[in-house]
Design a protein around this motif. Structure first.
Motif, PDB file in Angstrom:
ATOM      1  N   SER A 113      -1.714   5.208  -2.744  1.00 30.95           N
ATOM      2  CA  SER A 113      -0.686   4.263  -3.204  1.00 30.95           C
ATOM      3  C   SER A 113      -0.928   2.884  -2.596  1.00 30.95           C
ATOM      4  CB  SER A 113       0.696   4.781  -2.841  1.00 30.95           C
ATOM      5  OG  SER A 113       0.800   4.906  -1.441  1.00 30.95           O
ATOM      6  N   LEU A 114      -1.327   2.871  -1.308  1.00 26.40           N
ATOM      7  CA  LEU A 114      -1.626   1.583  -0.683  1.00 26.40           C
ATOM      8  C   LEU A 114      -2.701   0.879  -1.484  1.00 26.40           C
ATOM      9  CD1 LEU A 114      -1.919   2.463   3.118  1.00 26.40           C
ATOM     10  CD2 LEU A 114      -0.181   1.021   2.061  1.00 26.40           C
ATOM     11  N   LEU A 115      -3.710   1.655  -1.816  1.00 23.71           N
ATOM     12  CA  LEU A 115      -4.852   1.114  -2.533  1.00 23.71           C
ATOM     13  C   LEU A 115      -4.440   0.520  -3.872  1.00 23.71           C
ATOM     14  CD1 LEU A 115      -7.896   0.744  -2.612  1.00 23.71           C
ATOM     15  CD2 LEU A 115      -8.102   3.044  -3.544  1.00 23.71           C
ATOM     16  N   SER A 116      -3.667   1.292  -4.645  1.00 20.63           N
ATOM     17  CA  SER A 116      -3.323   0.766  -5.964  1.00 20.63           C
ATOM     18  C   SER A 116      -2.370  -0.416  -5.837  1.00 20.63           C
ATOM     19  CB  SER A 116      -2.757   1.865  -6.868  1.00 20.63           C
ATOM     20  OG  SER A 116      -1.627   2.421  -6.251  1.00 20.63           O
ATOM     21  N   ASP A 117      -1.484  -0.396  -4.819  1.00 16.77           N
ATOM     22  CA  ASP A 117      -0.600  -1.553  -4.616  1.00 16.77           C
ATOM     23  C   ASP A 117      -1.410  -2.806  -4.329  1.00 16.77           C
ATOM     24  OD1 ASP A 117       1.555   0.063  -4.944  1.00 16.77           O
ATOM     25  OD2 ASP A 117       2.249  -0.036  -2.849  1.00 16.77           O
ATOM     26  N   ILE A 118      -2.412  -2.644  -3.471  1.00 13.16           N
ATOM     27  CA  ILE A 118      -3.188  -3.831  -3.096  1.00 13.16           C
ATOM     28  C   ILE A 118      -4.014  -4.314  -4.285  1.00 13.16           C
ATOM     29  CG2 ILE A 118      -5.021  -4.719  -1.599  1.00 13.16           C
ATOM     30  CD1 ILE A 118      -3.934  -2.842   0.595  1.00 13.16           C
ATOM     31  N   LEU A 119      -4.637  -3.378  -4.980  1.00 14.32           N
ATOM     32  CA  LEU A 119      -5.442  -3.791  -6.137  1.00 14.32           C
ATOM     33  C   LEU A 119      -4.580  -4.520  -7.162  1.00 14.32           C
ATOM     34  CD1 LEU A 119      -7.787  -0.702  -6.579  1.00 14.32           C
ATOM     35  CD2 LEU A 119      -8.493  -3.040  -6.011  1.00 14.32           C
ATOM     36  N   SER A 120      -3.382  -3.997  -7.390  1.00 12.34           N
ATOM     37  CA  SER A 120      -2.571  -4.684  -8.395  1.00 12.34           C
ATOM     38  C   SER A 120      -2.044  -5.999  -7.836  1.00 12.34           C
ATOM     39  CB  SER A 120      -1.487  -3.761  -8.959  1.00 12.34           C
ATOM     40  OG  SER A 120      -0.287  -3.935  -8.270  1.00 12.34           O
ATOM     41  N   ALA A 121      -1.776  -6.060  -6.525  1.00 19.66           N
ATOM     42  CA  ALA A 121      -1.330  -7.337  -5.930  1.00 19.66           C
ATOM     43  C   ALA A 121      -2.424  -8.395  -6.072  1.00 19.66           C
ATOM     44  CB  ALA A 121      -0.967  -7.139  -4.466  1.00 19.66           C
ATOM     45  N   PHE A 122      -3.676  -7.978  -5.917  1.00 21.73           N
ATOM     46  CA  PHE A 122      -4.779  -8.932  -6.096  1.00 21.73           C
ATOM     47  C   PHE A 122      -4.814  -9.481  -7.504  1.00 21.73           C
ATOM     48  CE2 PHE A 122      -6.783  -7.778  -2.099  1.00 21.73           C
ATOM     49  CZ  PHE A 122      -7.265  -9.015  -1.729  1.00 21.73           C
ATOM     50  N   GLU A 123      -4.543  -8.592  -8.458  1.00 27.54           N
ATOM     51  CA  GLU A 123      -4.593  -9.028  -9.851  1.00 27.54           C
ATOM     52  C   GLU A 123      -3.477 -10.005 -10.184  1.00 27.54           C
ATOM     53  OE1 GLU A 123      -4.581  -5.814 -12.834  1.00 27.54           O
ATOM     54  OE2 GLU A 123      -6.495  -5.293 -11.857  1.00 27.54           O
ATOM     55  N   THR A 124      -2.282  -9.716  -9.617  1.00 28.12           N
ATOM     56  CA  THR A 124      -1.122 -10.502 -10.053  1.00 28.12           C
ATOM     57  C   THR A 124      -0.841 -11.704  -9.153  1.00 28.12           C
ATOM     58  OG1 THR A 124       0.323  -9.038  -8.806  1.00 28.12           O
ATOM     59  CG2 THR A 124       0.005  -8.510 -11.141  1.00 28.12           C
TER      60      THR A 124
ATOM     61  N   CYS B   9       1.619 -14.798  -3.289  1.00 33.42           N
ATOM     62  CA  CYS B   9       0.930 -14.385  -2.057  1.00 33.42           C
ATOM     63  C   CYS B   9       1.959 -13.903  -1.041  1.00 33.42           C
ATOM     64  CB  CYS B   9       0.100 -15.535  -1.488  1.00 33.42           C
ATOM     65  SG  CYS B   9      -0.873 -15.014  -0.062  1.00 33.42           S
ATOM     66  N   HIS B  10       3.020 -14.706  -0.848  1.00 33.67           N
ATOM     67  CA  HIS B  10       4.097 -14.327   0.077  1.00 33.67           C
ATOM     68  C   HIS B  10       4.817 -13.068  -0.399  1.00 33.67           C
ATOM     69  CE1 HIS B  10       4.476 -17.663   2.961  1.00 33.67           C
ATOM     70  NE2 HIS B  10       4.089 -18.475   1.980  1.00 33.67           N
ATOM     71  N   ALA B  11       5.120 -13.018  -1.703  1.00 35.46           N
ATOM     72  CA  ALA B  11       6.025 -11.983  -2.208  1.00 35.46           C
ATOM     73  C   ALA B  11       5.323 -10.654  -2.464  1.00 35.46           C
ATOM     74  CB  ALA B  11       6.698 -12.477  -3.490  1.00 35.46           C
ATOM     75  N   THR B  12       4.040 -10.683  -2.832  1.00 37.14           N
ATOM     76  CA  THR B  12       3.370  -9.467  -3.283  1.00 37.14           C
ATOM     77  C   THR B  12       2.141  -9.101  -2.454  1.00 37.14           C
ATOM     78  OG1 THR B  12       4.029 -10.203  -5.493  1.00 37.14           O
ATOM     79  CG2 THR B  12       2.532  -8.315  -5.383  1.00 37.14           C
ATOM     80  N   LEU B  13       1.248 -10.072  -2.322  1.00 35.87           N
ATOM     81  CA  LEU B  13      -0.038  -9.761  -1.689  1.00 35.87           C
ATOM     82  C   LEU B  13       0.117  -9.457  -0.194  1.00 35.87           C
ATOM     83  CD1 LEU B  13      -3.026  -9.444  -2.189  1.00 35.87           C
ATOM     84  CD2 LEU B  13      -3.298 -11.921  -2.100  1.00 35.87           C
ATOM     85  N   LEU B  14       0.818 -10.342   0.517  1.00 34.97           N
ATOM     86  CA  LEU B  14       0.974 -10.108   1.959  1.00 34.97           C
ATOM     87  C   LEU B  14       1.711  -8.803   2.263  1.00 34.97           C
ATOM     88  CD1 LEU B  14       1.686 -13.558   3.661  1.00 34.97           C
ATOM     89  CD2 LEU B  14      -0.343 -12.129   3.835  1.00 34.97           C
ATOM     90  N   PRO B  15       2.834  -8.521   1.599  1.00 29.12           N
ATOM     91  CA  PRO B  15       3.491  -7.235   1.880  1.00 29.12           C
ATOM     92  C   PRO B  15       2.566  -6.040   1.601  1.00 29.12           C
ATOM     93  CG  PRO B  15       4.990  -8.688   0.697  1.00 29.12           C
ATOM     94  CD  PRO B  15       3.658  -9.375   0.719  1.00 29.12           C
ATOM     95  N   ALA B  16       1.721  -6.137   0.579  1.00 29.44           N
ATOM     96  CA  ALA B  16       0.830  -5.014   0.261  1.00 29.44           C
ATOM     97  C   ALA B  16      -0.222  -4.806   1.358  1.00 29.44           C
ATOM     98  CB  ALA B  16       0.157  -5.252  -1.095  1.00 29.44           C
ATOM     99  N   VAL B  17      -0.838  -5.889   1.830  1.00 28.02           N
ATOM    100  CA  VAL B  17      -1.856  -5.698   2.884  1.00 28.02           C
ATOM    101  C   VAL B  17      -1.197  -5.400   4.224  1.00 28.02           C
ATOM    102  CG1 VAL B  17      -3.818  -6.904   1.834  1.00 28.02           C
ATOM    103  CG2 VAL B  17      -2.181  -8.217   3.143  1.00 28.02           C
ATOM    104  N   GLN B  18       0.025  -5.950   4.422  1.00 31.65           N
ATOM    105  CA  GLN B  18       0.749  -5.650   5.658  1.00 31.65           C
ATOM    106  C   GLN B  18       1.087  -4.151   5.724  1.00 31.65           C
ATOM    107  OE1 GLN B  18       4.901  -7.046   6.263  1.00 31.65           O
ATOM    108  NE2 GLN B  18       4.054  -8.076   8.070  1.00 31.65           N
ATOM    109  N   ALA B  19       1.454  -3.575   4.584  1.00 32.79           N
ATOM    110  CA  ALA B  19       1.791  -2.142   4.563  1.00 32.79           C
ATOM    111  C   ALA B  19       0.586  -1.304   5.000  1.00 32.79           C
ATOM    112  CB  ALA B  19       2.239  -1.738   3.159  1.00 32.79           C
ATOM    113  N   ALA B  20      -0.599  -1.722   4.606  1.00 32.07           N
ATOM    114  CA  ALA B  20      -1.810  -0.998   5.035  1.00 32.07           C
ATOM    115  C   ALA B  20      -2.017  -1.162   6.542  1.00 32.07           C
ATOM    116  CB  ALA B  20      -3.023  -1.498   4.257  1.00 32.07           C
TER     117      ALA B  20
END
Ligand code: NAG
Ligand code: NAG
Ligand code: NAG
Ligand code: NAG
Ligand code: NAG
Ligand code: NAG
Length: 535
Positions: A18-29, A36-47
């Protein structure tokens, strides 16, 4: 005096499903600062919150899935830099100012936030009367400046210079098929410098054929761009071997400074207040011993205590050289993102600079600052660049300009034809009267047999007539360089000459229109806020 070639890491990316797919989709969107603040950082922070091992494996998979680099490069890169990134991400307030800086430096999705206001403290007020340094027209003495040697001690003659990794000319395990571009003995534009090329440069400097330098300035980056492989033992050997090469090859004092590649992992210089077992005190310990023959015991010990910074008065002169470790202001030093609390002067580098400049002022000495990363460049934090500028007080007009940054050309062929620079320096004012660049041309048919070094250009001879006639005692001071930028605006032939010289005619990128405007803006900026670089 700072150097041009420093590496900007690819960037990172993350094996939990799930971490992986969250990050991949965060990169896309994520395409702007808000996402970056709302989606990408929380996704990589979760990892990162799952611990270093999960972070490293997840980002490695992201890197491989998105084909950001060869598989082994993805693996090595995250094994090395992963713990530093994860450390900062765990501490990061994803909505805060530091997070904006992170989105700028790592993802290129935000502009740097406004500078955090900070007033640099000076021990004494500006004196009413300062020492006037007046040229008596005496014969200049010479100083040689070299930089970014990036010596690859695993460079292999005959290996392929055509590869898909950050540097080639090594026997990589995953190389298949015939060698298409065999590496010659002295180097290749796709590869860092072989030892023999570095030796050739040292011999050229010592030969007396290009002047008679009294001192040398080396502005850092000893280690190769094998960022996905380099570890502490490789970096240690590289630093020690290069100190020995300079000591054996040159019979003059060398004043060195540290570059962002001179630690492992690359760019890693933790703040002294950070709790970590990944300190780089070992780097300062190596250089305490390695630099002592040139800078003396007290300055070498000072360097060891001051995270790589030291000062020394050049014997027999009135010149104080202040060598600063610029890596605490460097955007790709990922340790700098582990708090949203303001820390204006990591490791006290600015305070050290002020203290040493005050000592110079009190004693009527001139001072040169030497460091690796030019303070006005886009990869210096706007904040620390602003505070630096409060100290040097550069101003952007010909009558008031008072700071010049001489950037040393690189030895590594990855940034153009290998080069070094010799300055003619007035012995009373310590102003630069001329800067001559010497190159060896990697396209020359004799290069792989016996590299020859030759004068590429003299700044005084080439640019002096464009700016206006110079009297013999006029130096290439800040007013001169400012006026030259005006000439570049008006005379495109002159600007194109400059643009070609950036890579010493090696790999010239066309530059006109917006590129030209930004380049001229960048030349004028000693403060990063002014460099016109936009993410
Ligand atoms: C920390 O983050 C908050 C937002 O969460 C921001 O308002 C504040 O200015 C930041 N402080 C510093 C010193 O960067
Ligand atoms: C470089 O190698 C690739 C395959 O690895 C090959 O297709 C290409 O032609 C080579 N380039 C040159 C200039 O030899
Ligand atoms: C640092 O600590 C981590 C975890 O606490 C450990 O895995 C690692 O081996 C340590 N590294 C060094 C260089 O001691
Ligand atoms: C630079 O040198 C010129 C000519 O000697 C002089 O007029 C000018 O004031 C100097 N500029 C600075 C900033 O010292
Ligand atoms: C423009 O620069 C070129 C290259 O340095 C020079 O030859 C030429 O004389 C300059 N033109 C003018 C009008 O100054
Ligand atoms: C380097 O050599 C090549 C081949 O002789 C030549 O075309 C090129 O102009 C030279 N470059 C410089 C900067 O002298």
């Amino acid at each position: 005096m700072l150097s041009l070639r420093y590496s900007v890491i690819l960037f990172l990316v993350p094996a939990k499903c799930s971490l992986l797919s969250d990050i991949l989709s965060a990169f896309e969107t994520s395409t702007d600062c808000t996402s970056c603040h709302a989606t990408l950082l929380p996704a990589v922070q979760a990892a990162a919150q799952q611990g270093d091992a999960v972070f490293i494996s997840t980002l490695t998979t992201v890197c491989q899935t998105l084909k950001l680099a060869d598989d082994d490069v993805c693996v090595g890169q995250f094994q090395r830099s992963g713990p530093v990134l994860a450390h900062s991400l765990r501490a990061l307030d994803t909505t805060g100012t530091t997070a904006t800086r992170f989105c700028d430096a790592v993802f290129g999705l935000c502009q740097p936030p406004p500078v955090d206001p900070f007033t640099v403290a000076f021990p004494k007020p500006t004196p009413a009367k300062t020492t006037k340094f007046v040229s008596r027209g005496r014969q200049p003495f010479q100083v040689v400046h070299f930089s970014d040697v990036h010596i690859d001690r695993q460079y292999t003659v005959g290996s392929d210079a055509n590869c898909t990794k950050p540097i080639c000319c090594r026997d990589f395990a995953d190389h298949t098929g015939p060698v298409t571009d065999p590496a010659g003995p002295f180097g290749n534009a796709a590869c860092d410098a072989p030892v023999d090329l570095a030796q050739s440069m040292l011999r050229a400097i010592a030969s007396g054929n290009f002047g008679d330098p009294r001192i040398a300035v080396f502005t850092g980056d000893v280690v190769a761009h094998d960022e996905w492989i380099v570890d502490r033992s490789e970096a240690t050997k590289d630093l020690v071997d290069w100190n020995n090469a300079m000591l054996g090859g040159l019979r003059i004092p060398v004043y060195p400074t540290l570059g962002n590649h001179d630690s492992a992992p690359v760019n890693s210089f933790p703040r002294s207040t950070t709790r970590t077992n990944l300190t780089v005190q070992w780097v300062f310990d190596i250089e305490q011993f390695g630099w002592e023959p040139w800078i003396g015991g007290p300055s070498a010990a000072q360097q060891e205590r001051n995270s790589g910074s030291y000062a020394v008065v050049v014997p027999g002169t009135n010149l104080r050289i202040i060598s600063i470790n610029t890596q605490y202001w460097y955007k790709q030093n990922y340790w700098l993102y582990d708090t949203n609390t303001s820390f204006p002067d990591p490791n006290g580098v600015l305070a050290f600079m002020v203290q040493q400049l005050q000592a110079a002022e009190d004693r009527g000495q001139r001072a040169w600052l030497i460091g690796h990363i030019p303070p006005g460049k886009a990869d210096t934090m706007h904040d620390q660049s602003n505070y630096y500028d409060q100290i040097v007080q550069s101003d952007q007009t010909a009558s008031t300009a008072d700071s010049i940054v001489f950037i040393g050309p690189a030895l590594t062929p990855t940034s153009g034809n290998p080069a070094f620079k010799i300055y003619d320096v007035d012995p009373d004012t310590f102003e630069v009267m001329d800067a001559k660049v010497f190159i060896t041309n990697t396209s020359d048919s004799r290069f792989q047999v016996d590299p020859t070094w030759e004068l590429y250009y003299s700044a005084r001879d080439s640019y002096g007539p464009l700016v206006g006639p110079l009297a013999p005692t006029d130096s290439l001071n800040a007013s001169f360089w400012h006026r030259l930028t005006k000439v570049f605006e008006a005379n495109d032939t002159a600007f194109q000459l400059y643009n070609t010289r950036i890579s010493r005619g090696g790999s010239v990128s066309a530059c006109s229109g917006a590129c030209k405007t930004t380049t001229i803006c960048d030349i004028r900026a000693a403060r990063a806020e002014n460099n016109c670089v936009c993410q």
